[in-house]
Each structure stands twice: as C-alpha cells, then as structure tokens.
Design a protein around this motif. Structure first.
Motif, short mmCIF file in Angstrom:
data_model
loop_
_atom_site.label_atom_id
_atom_site.label_comp_id
_atom_site.label_asym_id
_atom_site.label_seq_id
_atom_site.Cartn_x
_atom_site.Cartn_y
_atom_site.Cartn_z
N GLU A 169 0.84 -1.20 0.00
CA GLU A 169 0.00 0.00 0.00
C GLU A 169 0.88 1.25 0.00
O GLU A 169 1.68 1.46 0.90
CB GLU A 169 -0.90 0.00 1.24
N ASN A 202 -5.82 5.86 1.13
CA ASN A 202 -6.56 4.67 0.71
C ASN A 202 -6.66 3.68 1.87
O ASN A 202 -7.71 3.04 2.06
CB ASN A 202 -5.86 4.02 -0.48
N MET A 257 -9.34 4.88 4.10
CA MET A 257 -10.65 4.63 3.52
C MET A 257 -11.10 3.20 3.81
O MET A 257 -12.28 2.94 4.10
CB MET A 257 -10.60 4.86 2.01
N GLU A 258 -10.17 2.26 3.77
CA GLU A 258 -10.50 0.85 3.97
C GLU A 258 -10.79 0.53 5.43
O GLU A 258 -11.60 -0.36 5.71
CB GLU A 258 -9.35 -0.02 3.46
N ASP A 305 -0.56 4.41 -0.56
CA ASP A 305 -1.45 5.56 -0.41
C ASP A 305 -2.08 5.48 0.98
O ASP A 305 -2.98 4.67 1.21
CB ASP A 305 -2.53 5.56 -1.50
#
Length: 796
Positions: free
Chosen positions: A380, A385, A388-389, A382
């Motif tokens: 990963e 991101n 967000m998850e 980002d």
C-alpha cells in the motif's frame, strides 16, 4: 443585547426625527407583512422587497433590518419551493454580510434550507464563491446564533466529497478550527451512545456542552477527513497542533469510556447533545493531522542505536554483515563500559512503562491505554486509501491475536495454549475479538497462571520505540521494521518452538531468559508471507547444531530467519533466582521488492524502458519482444526460488550514521549485483519459464503476482509496453498474445536469448539503484505516515 441596541437606536431616531415618523415606518412594515398572508402574494413581493432592503445596506437602520428579518422569517416559516428560492440566491452574499445578527442568521438558515431542496440547488450554492466566502466569514464570530446558523448551513452543504472539496478551497476548515479553539477553552467531558452499526468504532459521542462547539467540531472533522495530503500540509502548523491536542483530549475520554463499557442506553442523556461524531471519525481526524508531523525526530542520536544494538566500532558491524547477517545467530553482550547515552535508548522505554521491579502489576493499566493497530497492506503506497479501507474500524480497542496474544506452551504436549481464545465468549460483548476491560484484567490473571503476554506493533504505540525501529529499518535498507513485546512469568515458556520468516533482534529489557536456537533445516531463507512449515520436534532435534544463550538485561540476540528457536524463563545459573522476563523483539521483514530478486526485477524494468526499444506491440516482432521480456521476469523468479542469494535482503538503500560504512557497503552491493547478473546470463531457463507461463494461463492464474509491486514504478512512466499487468490474466488479449508466442515458439526462444544477452550486457547498476531507491522511498514514506498516525492514538 441586540434588542437593547435596537431600543437605543429607536430612542436616538425619536430624539432626532420625532416619534411620529418612526411609528409610521413600523406601521408600514406591519401592513406589508399582513398583506402577504397568502403564500402567492408573499412570493411575489419577497424578491423586490428583499432587493430594496439589501441595496439599502449603506443606510442601515432598524427599520430596514426589521423589514428584511420579517420577510426572511416569513419565507422560512412555510415550505420553500425550488422556484421560490432561486431568485433570492443572488442576494445571499449581501444578506449574509448584514450587520444585523438576525438577518445574517436567517440568511444562513436560508442557505442551509435551500441546499437541501435538490442536488442542483446544492451545487449552485457551493459554486457561488461570493456566497461561500460570506458564509464562512460568519463562523469565527462572537455572535453565537450567527455562528451556529453558519455551521448548520455548512453541514447541509457537505453532502458530497466534491462539495466538501469546494469548501476546503475557501479555507472553511481553518475557520472552523480557529472558531472551535476560541469557544472551547475548557475540557470537553463526553459520553458515548450506540451508533448505526454494531461495530464498536461506530459509537457516537455525546456532549454536555452547548450546541456551538459540537457543530464546529463536527464540521471540522468532516472536512479534515476529506483532505488530501497537500491540503493537510497547508493547515498552519500551530493551528493543527492546537486543534489536534483538543481532539486527543476528547479521544482519551472516549477511549476510556469505550473500554469500560460506559455507553448510554435508550432514554438516557436527556440534557445532552447527541452528535454525529463516531469513535472512528474522531480517530481518523487525529490520524490525519498527525501523518504530516514527524513525532519521532530528535528523540535520540541514531548512532547510539547502532552502537547499542550491533557493535561498538565499524569493524564489528562490517563483520556482522559479511559473516552473520542472514547466516548465523550471534549475541551482543552488554558492555560494562558502555556509555550512559548508549544505554539510554532502552532505559527510557522502561521509564515510559512506569517500570519498577513489580512491572507485571502495572500490566493492566498499560493495556488499557492501547488501541488496535490495524494492519496495512505490504504494497500500500497511499495512506489515505488505507484510511478509507479501515475508517469504520479505526480506534477500536486491542484485537485478540492481531494486537495481543496471551499464550503458553505445554511442556508435555509441546503445544501452544491460548488464554483469551478459551475465555473470550463471555467477556467480549460486541465483537468476539475486541478486548474489553474484563479481558484486560484477565490478562493479569493469565500471567499469574504462567501465560506470556505478547504485544505486537510496539513501534506504533510507544514514541521511544518508534525512532529505534525506524533507524533499524534504515540501517538495513528496508522501508520499515517491527517491534513486539513479550512478558513471560517465572519458570514458563510462551511461544512453542518455531522459526520466523524475518530476522529478529531480541533485546532483553528486564530479567533473564534462556534461548535455544537450532540450525536451519535447509539452506533456503524463508520468504515473507510464505507458509512457515514447522518441523516436528523430533526432526528438529536431530539437527547437528544447537546453541544455548542466556540473555541478561542489556544483551541482544540476533536470530536469522529460518532458524528454529524457543525460549523460557528458568533458574539463573549464577544466583539460582527465578524471575519474570521482559524482552523486545525487533524484526526486519524483507518484503518482495527489497530482496535481491526484487532488485533484479527493477533492473530488468529499467533496462527495458530506458535502453530497449520494442517494435510495435501489434506486430509479430513486437509480441515476441514483449513476451520474451515477461518471460525473463519469470526466469528471475525461478532462479530466486532456488538460489539463496536472490532471497537475501538487498542493502542498496541502507543508510548508516557511520561515515565509512557506506563506501564498503556500496562496494559489496555492486559485487553482489554483478554476480547475480552472471547467474542470469549463464542459465537459459527458457523452457521452464515458458511452461510456467503456459500453466498459469491455463489455470487463469497470475504468473506475475509476486511482482505486481512493479506497477509503482510503471505509474511514473507512460506507455510502458509489456507491463500492463493490471489487466485480468485470463483476458482474451493475454491469451491471444501468448497464443501467438506459442505458435512461433522456435523464433520466440531466439528472441528471448537475445533479450537476455542484451540485458545482462547493457544494464547499469547506478541507473537501477536510483530507481530502486525511489521505490524504497515511496514505501518508506507511507510506513512513516502510518507510524505517526498510530502513535497519535496512543498516550503512552
């Protein structure tokens, strides 16, 4: 106060003009409002009346304010239709900037109400820069009712991410943060209530304070959780620091109540303000504000870390790298002549634990301060991101088997026994794996029964460890490292005999522990994430070499990956005492991009994009060239499966505080690279790679799954033919392209051999190292952002 000012203005007007004219104006205003009793008449009169009133701002008087206020109030008192609201939009900037708090408040209420009429109306409002600027200017005001109306309107406008981005463009976030700090000058006591989800992180926060601070806080959190990295960086550092401190104060109170199960039931909290802020919302805002701040910088000198863990001279470390790194276990004994500064790196950590001889007695209080460190994917790049998850789970308490393990090894069965797994059914109320206060208190009970308490992710929870772990990663050229803590009671064994897929440095913090390290069952280094096939005890005991190490306080034991080991607290051979043991395990996890195999994949990618020019991909020669390059990547993987050097950690990105280290280490890396190129050149492997590709396509499997991380380099370049691996491996395009390759297999092998020969002859170490370090820095930046974010959620 406003009514008092109006009375004073009326008195002055009466003194100046006489009471007759004033009474006439009031009578005229009341006549107009009375005449507009019907909706149709009022709709027809409102716009020209508001226009006249707004244009008379230069001669503001109570009469004008009263006219505007009454008209807006009348308009808002009835259901607003879209066609009725549209004409007034052009007046919003003037009305919002009115000196009358009543007019400004009603105008803000109109903006909020109109924004909810339709998406088109909402879009029109957020597209009107004059209206937005005027509305935002009302937030940091001393007039409470005006600020509340402005906040309500902003919340109504925040219906989509695009609209929130628009508000960020006009500095709405800074205005909200500043206003909150102005009105919130004391601590915010809070309560919790159930949210819309059973997830514990969805608990909503309840405030006993007035509505304004909560509105400001709610709107600010929404916008913070919308910011990208650049927008977070633009927030003034002092403002961000002060606001984050307030959020952390709320967070500490929320975390305590969440852990204790102090949650309001139905019908409770009648005099409280129920916000829409959840535990996860609050945690995310704290995380976001922290990822751009280097919280670990300056904790200690990096050379002290290197000296304390590894060596006391450059020659010692050079010997370690050349003779023992990923090859042999060894122990570094604490030197009696070690300087106080060197020893300080671990003593300060002990002090942060409120460490005394009775450390196990404070175990529960330490665990209560900790939150779950949700795992981040290895590739990963980002951090937003990631957020967000996990945003619906961020901020929850410790999770069993993820953050904490409570276990012991049965000496007769030689098997691990889990304490919380056996007892979790009755004490975890909402989610079986999330620890509540009862679980934490039972950890103390488990310890007294001989169980080891193992905590993962210590480098994300303790600032004094974060810098140590970060420096350790730098020394070995990896994006990050890990730290686990093990507290073992007297005469006990925690983990059963096992081996790790990563190298570890065992740092004995307190007490002593007896370690048994056996030789590696085979010559291959286990890879990260590969299954660790534990050999049975009888097979392992038949190995030839076995080393015993008694670690005392201050000693460091290095165990390479793949070496089976076990440890237990036992009688000290010198004084016969039995005591508990506290040690840290610092782990160096070598992820696929940062093995030497990964470096060779980067090398092939760089050579292919910089020096090798394929014919058009649509032509036969283009297909053969592209597929042959892909096959060469498979060849590198196949060699890596059998050659130990390809699995070793690449130290090209290693950085040391020792002045002379980088020169000899760089020479070592260049020599290794040259040797690996020779191995690729001397082996064909075409048939094996071809068969591997063929089988993968038949099974709809991805032969390039292990090197998907190359897309992070591909993203920086355009039109890189042959690296479109994000498409489905079972797609018609891939199958058709490989079918052409199969049809011309004889020619394909010749092209493959030519590409391999050119690559081995033309590839440049310096070019590869530059791209490799770029990739390494991308990984490292995200890992540090994750570390800073998680540290911000812990107060220890």
């Amino acid at each position: 106060m406003d009514s008092l000012q109006q009375q004073q203005q009326k008195k002055k007007r009466k003194e100046r003009n006489g009471g007759k004219r004033e009474r006439k104006s009031h009578s005229h205003s009341n006549t107009i409002i009375s005449a507009s009793a019907s909706a149709s008449e009022s709709n027809a009169l409102l716009f020209p009346l508001l226009m006249a009133a707004a244009l008379s701002r230069s001669n503001t008087n109570s009469t004008t304010d009263t006219v505007v206020k009454n008209c807006l109030a009348k308009f808002l008192s009835q259901p607003i239709q879209l066609h009725d609201a549209t004409p007034i939009l052009s007046l919003c900037p003037l009305l919002l900037r009115s000196k009358s708090p009543h007019v400004a408040t009603l105008a803000a209420q109109f903006v909020g109400t109109a924004s909810l009429l339709s998406l088109q109306m909402n879009h029109q409002l957020v597209s009107d820069s004059l209206t937005l600027k005027a509305l935002i200017s009302l937030i940091p005001t001393s007039r409470k009712t005006v600020s509340m109306a402005a906040c309500d309107a902003l919340l109504d406008l925040c219906s989509t991410c695009l609209r929130r981005q628009r508000l960020l463009h006009f500095s709405a976030l800074e205005a909200l943060m500043f206003a909150f700090l102005e009105v919130q000058r004391s601590s915010m006591l809070i309560s919790l209530t159930t949210g819309d989800d059973v997830n514990i992180a969805s608990l909503r926060i309840v405030f006993p304070k007035g509505k304004l601070p909560v509105l400001l806080l709610n709107a600010a959190i929404i916008l913070i959780n919308t910011c990208n990295i650049e927008q977070l960086r633009k927030i003034p550092s002092k403002l961000s620091e002060c606001f984050s401190a307030c959020l952390k104060e709320v967070w500490r109170e929320a975390h305590k109540k969440m852990l204790n199960g102090e949650i309001l039931g139905a019908g409770q909290g009648m005099n409280l303000y129920f916000s829409n802020i959840t535990i996860s919302n609050l945690a995310e805002s704290i995380f976001r504000l922290s990822i751009i701040v280097d919280q670990s910088a300056g904790l200690m000198y990096s050379n002290n870390i290197e000296k304390r863990i590894f060596w006391f001279s450059e020659d010692d470390f050079k010997h370690f790298i050349l003779s023992q790194w990923e090859v042999l276990p060894c122990v570094v004994r604490r030197s009696s002549s070690a300087s106080l500064e060197v020893d300080e790196i671990f003593t300060s950590f002990r002090q942060s634990l409120c460490f005394k001889d009775s450390f196990p007695s404070v175990l529960s209080s330490i665990l209560q301060d900790l939150s779950s460190c949700l795992p981040i994917d290895s590739d990963e790049l980002d951090i937003l991101n990631f957020l967000m998850e996990v945003r619906n789970k961020l901020g929850c308490p410790l999770i069993n088997e993820q953050d904490i393990r409570v276990l012991r090894t049965d000496n007769q069965l030689k098997q691990e026994m889990r304490f919380l797994q056996e007892n979790s059914g009755s004490c975890c109320v909402r989610t079986p794996h999330v620890l509540c206060l009862d679980d934490i208190l039972k950890c103390q009970e488990a310890y007294n029964d001989g169980y080891t308490v193992a905590l993962r992710g210590m480098g994300f929870r303790f600032g004094r460890l974060a810098f140590i772990v970060d420096r350790l990663a730098s020394i070995f050229g990896q994006p990050s490292a890990g730290a686990n803590l093990y507290l073992t009671p007297p005469n006990s064994q925690g983990l059963a005999r096992h081996y790790d897929d990563h190298c570890v440095f065992v740092c004995q913090i307190f007490g002593s522990k007896q370690w048994k390290v056996l030789s590696r069952p085979n010559g291959q280094l286990p890879r990260l994430y590969d299954p660790c096939n534990i050999l049975n005890n009888e097979t392992i005991d038949n190995t030839r070499d076995c080393c015993h190490f008694l670690l005392k306080e201050g000693d460091v034991l290095y165990i390479p990956r793949g070496f089976p080991h076990e440890a237990r607290t036992d009688y000290d051979t010198e004084d016969g005492s039995v005591g508990f043991s506290l040690h840290l395990t610092l782990g160096i996890e070598v992820e696929p991009p940062f093995e030497w195999e990964g470096f060779m994949h980067v090398a092939l990618f760089c050579w292919n994009t910089q020096y090798h020019r394929h014919p058009s991909y649509k032509s036969l020669s283009g297909i053969l060239n592209v597929m042959s390059t892909r096959l060469l990547h498979i060849v590198i993987g196949l060699i890596g499966n059998s050659d130990p050097t390809f699995r070793k950690a690449c130290l090209v990105a290693a950085a040391s505080s020792q002045s002379d280290m980088n020169s000899w280490l760089d020479l070592c890396q260049r020599t290794t690279f040259s040797n690996l190129i020779d191995k690729i050149s001397s082996k064909s492997w075409f048939s094996e790679a071809f068969k591997s590709m063929e089988v993968a396509i038949e099974r709809n499997e991805d032969p390039f799954q292990r090197i998907r991380w190359l897309r992070h380099l591909i993203q920086e370049r355009e039109n890189v033919e042959g690296y479109d691996w994000d498409c489905d491996v079972g797609s018609t395009e891939i199958k058709d392209t490989f079918a052409v390759y199969v049809e011309h297999k004889g020619m394909a092998e010749s092209v493959f051999m030519d590409i391999k020969s050119k690559f081995c002859r033309e590839v440049s170490y310096d070019d590869v190292a530059t791209n490799y370090k770029t990739l390494h820095e991308k990984y490292r930046e995200v890992r540090k952002q994750y570390m800073h974010g998680m540290l911000s959620l812990h107060s220890v």
